[in-house]
Scaffold this active site. Structure first.
Site, PDB file in Angstrom:
ATOM      1  N   ASP A  39       0.829  -1.214   0.000  1.00  0.00           N
ATOM      2  CA  ASP A  39       0.000   0.000   0.000  1.00  0.00           C
ATOM      3  C   ASP A  39       0.859   1.258   0.000  1.00  0.00           C
ATOM      4  OD1 ASP A  39      -2.543  -1.022  -0.059  1.00  0.00           O
ATOM      5  OD2 ASP A  39      -3.189   0.027   1.755  1.00  0.00           O
ATOM      6  N   LYS A  61      -2.821   4.839  -3.644  1.00  0.00           N
ATOM      7  CA  LYS A  61      -2.422   6.089  -4.291  1.00  0.00           C
ATOM      8  C   LYS A  61      -1.069   6.611  -3.818  1.00  0.00           C
ATOM      9  CE  LYS A  61      -5.807   8.267  -1.356  1.00  0.00           C
ATOM     10  NZ  LYS A  61      -7.177   8.559  -1.311  1.00  0.00           N
ATOM     11  N   MET A 173      -7.643  10.309   9.527  1.00  0.00           N
ATOM     12  CA  MET A 173      -8.166  10.942   8.307  1.00  0.00           C
ATOM     13  C   MET A 173      -8.952  12.213   8.634  1.00  0.00           C
ATOM     14  SD  MET A 173      -9.330   7.385   6.447  1.00  0.00           S
ATOM     15  CE  MET A 173      -9.706   6.521   7.962  1.00  0.00           C
TER      16      MET A 173
HETATM   17  N1  SAH Z   1      -4.789   0.882   9.044  1.00  0.00           N
HETATM   18  C1  SAH Z   1      -4.131   2.135   9.399  1.00  0.00           C
HETATM   19  C2  SAH Z   1      -5.005   3.343   9.154  1.00  0.00           C
HETATM   20  C3  SAH Z   1      -5.389   3.560   7.713  1.00  0.00           C
HETATM   21  S1  SAH Z   1      -6.328   5.021   7.493  1.00  0.00           S
HETATM   22  C4  SAH Z   1      -3.673   2.077  10.863  1.00  0.00           C
HETATM   23  O1  SAH Z   1      -4.071   1.162  11.594  1.00  0.00           O
HETATM   24  O2  SAH Z   1      -2.904   2.943  11.273  1.00  0.00           O
HETATM   25  C5  SAH Z   1      -5.069   6.180   7.084  1.00  0.00           C
HETATM   26  C6  SAH Z   1      -4.961   7.235   8.147  1.00  0.00           C
HETATM   27  O3  SAH Z   1      -4.174   6.759   9.234  1.00  0.00           O
HETATM   28  C7  SAH Z   1      -4.252   8.493   7.699  1.00  0.00           C
HETATM   29  O4  SAH Z   1      -5.114   9.352   6.999  1.00  0.00           O
HETATM   30  C8  SAH Z   1      -3.825   9.080   9.022  1.00  0.00           C
HETATM   31  O5  SAH Z   1      -4.899   9.685   9.686  1.00  0.00           O
HETATM   32  C9  SAH Z   1      -3.458   7.825   9.806  1.00  0.00           C
HETATM   33  N2  SAH Z   1      -2.023   7.529   9.714  1.00  0.00           N
HETATM   34  C10 SAH Z   1      -1.466   6.393   9.257  1.00  0.00           C
HETATM   35  N3  SAH Z   1      -0.117   6.441   9.368  1.00  0.00           N
HETATM   36  C11 SAH Z   1       0.182   7.638   9.920  1.00  0.00           C
HETATM   37  C12 SAH Z   1       1.398   8.283  10.314  1.00  0.00           C
HETATM   38  N4  SAH Z   1       2.575   7.692  10.150  1.00  0.00           N
HETATM   39  N5  SAH Z   1       1.318   9.522  10.854  1.00  0.00           N
HETATM   40  C13 SAH Z   1       0.141  10.123  11.038  1.00  0.00           C
HETATM   41  N6  SAH Z   1      -1.044   9.563  10.692  1.00  0.00           N
HETATM   42  C14 SAH Z   1      -1.024   8.336  10.153  1.00  0.00           C
END
Ligand code: SAH
Length: 257
Positions: A39, A61, A173
């Site tokens: 991803d 993306k 998000m």
């Molecule tokens: N499955 C992922 C979340 C996917 S949704 C998890 O468990 O973390 C994607 C969102 O996760 C992003 O829009 C942001 O809000 C958050 N996110 C993921 N990685 C991040 C990071 N390194 N720093 C800040 N926000 C992050």
């Protein structure tokens, strides 16, 4: 088709960014894969654990491109597994936290393909910790709530309930709708001075953050020019924020030295 000729899909959570936050199981599963579907949000450093001959397919993306449609990814996983291949589907954070892992497992299981989920550290836990923010602290909150701030589906979270829950709010998000989130929480009675942190690229060398309060955070984020992926953390525990909290363990101080 004989079940023994069908491959397997590992649905792997890669954690929030820092490659050292991968689990040992994730490393093993990556090493077993013939094909890796990675991803956009995943740190490319995880590919160091993949077999040299494994095929790597980028999905999701990057650089403003349209995301690979979910149905295409699911079809691809089925197609590869049915060839008898071991497939690693690598996602950011944890596959079951805002990661569509539930949908993918359902599709694969319905098609008779063996699937195993490998937990990852979700951004909602790893990113606050990178700033030294404990998501729970018994002096300040009764728990933590993970919620999506994405309002594309048209519905808003129930801010009234969330603002009065006595829990730290960790909003995924949420950046695009930060103004709406602030309004929702203020209208629900949350104090203007409630501490808020917004963190972009948490746990990575590119980590940037704003630590502010509810009535100033929109302006502060705009000034700083923070962009996605970013996490919004709301609650008294944000007072513990220290932008250098985990820099040593991440090797960031050494890299910049
Ligand atoms: N499955 C992922 C979340 C996917 S949704 C998890 O468990 O973390 C994607 C969102 O996760 C992003 O829009 C942001 O809000 C958050 N996110 C993921 N990685 C991040 C990071 N390194 N720093 C800040 N926000 C992050």
């Amino acid at each position: 088709m004989n079940a023994s000729t069908v491959g397997k899909v590992w649905l792997i959570g890669a954690g929030p960014g820092d490659v050292e936050l991968l689990t040992l199981k994730a490393v093993r599963a990556l090493g077993e894969a013939d094909v890796v579907l990675i991803d956009a949000l995943v740190n490319r450093e995880v590919l160091r654990f993949v077999k040299a001959q494994a095929r790597v397919i980028e999905v999701g993306k990057r650089g403003g491109c349209r995301s690979t449609p979910q149905e295409f990814i699911e079809r691809k996983m089925l197609q590869l597994a049915r060839k008898g291949l071991t497939v690693a589907r690598v996602k950011g954070g944890d596959p079951y936290v805002f990661g569509r892992g539930g949908e993918e497992v359902e599709t694969l299981a319905r098609a008779g393909v063996m699937v195993e989920v490998v937990n990852g550290i979700t951004a909602g836990l790893g990113v606050p910790a990178a700033l030294g923010i404990p998501v729970t602290h018994r002096d300040f909150c009764r728990g933590v709530t993970f919620v999506t701030g994405n309002t594309r589906a048209g519905s808003q979270p129930n801010w009234q309930v969330l603002a009065n829950s006595g829990t730290t709010l960790v909003i995924y998000m949420g950046l695009a709708n930060l103004g709406g989130i602030v309004t929702g929480l203020r209208d629900a009675g949350m104090p203007a001075a409630m501490p808020v942190a917004v963190v972009q690229n948490g746990t990575l060398p590119t980590q940037r953050s704003v630590v502010s309060q509810l009535d100033h955070v929109v302006a502060a984020v705009a000034l700083e020019g923070l962009a996605s992926p970013a996490l919004v953390i709301v609650g008294e525990v944000v007072r513990f924020a220290n932008v250098n909290a985990n820099r040593e363990t991440q090797g960031l101080l050494r890299k910049s030295a």
